[in-house]
Design an enzyme around this catalytic site. Sequence first.
Site, PDB file in Angstrom:
ATOM      1  N   GLU A  74       0.902  -1.490  -0.063  1.00  0.00           N
ATOM      2  CA  GLU A  74      -0.364  -0.351   0.217  1.00  0.00           C
ATOM      3  C   GLU A  74       0.583   1.551   0.042  1.00  0.00           C
ATOM      4  O   GLU A  74       0.581   2.417  -1.209  1.00  0.00           O
ATOM      5  CB  GLU A  74      -0.593  -0.116   1.032  1.00  0.00           C
ATOM      6  N   ASP A  92      -8.891   6.867  -8.119  1.00  0.00           N
ATOM      7  CA  ASP A  92      -8.793   5.636  -8.491  1.00  0.00           C
ATOM      8  C   ASP A  92     -10.238   5.726  -8.434  1.00  0.00           C
ATOM      9  O   ASP A  92     -11.244   4.693  -8.426  1.00  0.00           O
ATOM     10  CB  ASP A  92      -8.430   4.537  -7.399  1.00  0.00           C
ATOM     11  N   THR A  97      -7.659   9.174  -0.086  1.00  0.00           N
ATOM     12  CA  THR A  97      -7.517   7.585   0.470  1.00  0.00           C
ATOM     13  C   THR A  97      -6.516   7.971   1.031  1.00  0.00           C
ATOM     14  O   THR A  97      -5.286   8.601   1.339  1.00  0.00           O
ATOM     15  CB  THR A  97      -6.435   6.746  -0.344  1.00  0.00           C
TER      16      THR A  97
END
Length: 289
Positions: A74, A92, A97
Amino acid sequence: MHHPHTSTSRRTTRLTRSVGFAVLALGLTFTAIPATAQADAAPTPSVSHLEAAATGLDDPAKKDIAMQLVSSAENSTLDWKAQYGYIEDIDDGRGYTAGIIGFCSGTGDMLDLVELYTERVPGNALASYLPALREVDGTDSHDGLDPGFTGAWARAASDPAFQRAQNDERDRVYFDPAVRQGKADGIGTLGQFAYYDAIVMHGGGGDSTGFWAIRERALSQARPPSQGGDEVAYLDAFLDARVWAMRQEEAHSDTSRVDTAQRVFLRAGNLNLDPPLDWHVYGDAFHIG
């Protein structure tokens, strides 16, 4: 930094506090209660498999390894504790995020996190953004979040209470359900990690590429140890199903997260996920001694 292609399929279905538990409990129920017609004929899992599932990824040392493994994919680093303040939009389709597990503003888990934090610490740096987070849930919009949200997140990340909230939500939504289901299926530490990594990326909802669909696809090819099956064969089937799910999105054409990491440990027979561990993810080499 996050690799843009590592988070694209993450949590396509929101796993809320009530609904998420219901879905996960339903899966555990189906595992724990076999059909009556098959009960008498069902093979008994071996003592070794029962012992392997009795402990596992929830051992503190193994849990830390799991956090490092996920962070390698990640965030391209093993230093997962440095990621509480991480936040960016990786384009995305899921908005921002952020944090140690990639909580997303567009998938609901970021909202759940900030709600939990605000329950514990009213008036925190992120509390005023709750209305905006509720509005953007399910979208990639930044409306009501920009320009101050990323700075507020960074400030909150220095608060031990926010760090604990991130840990608690990670465990409640992803880690604990993965370990419980892994133990119910009779798989050991590596298998429990495979479940955890799959839930982190694909979510625990009911969509066709979510964790439960991946597991069902694996069950159609092999029996888990809890049903008398071979652990290595079952985990091979699960990883095959995981790769299939990843490839349903073009962004996941690189499946090294499985192929040159989890599959490497499986081929080495390291079902207990014991160090030393060496693996590659997205071209980067990692080592845990």
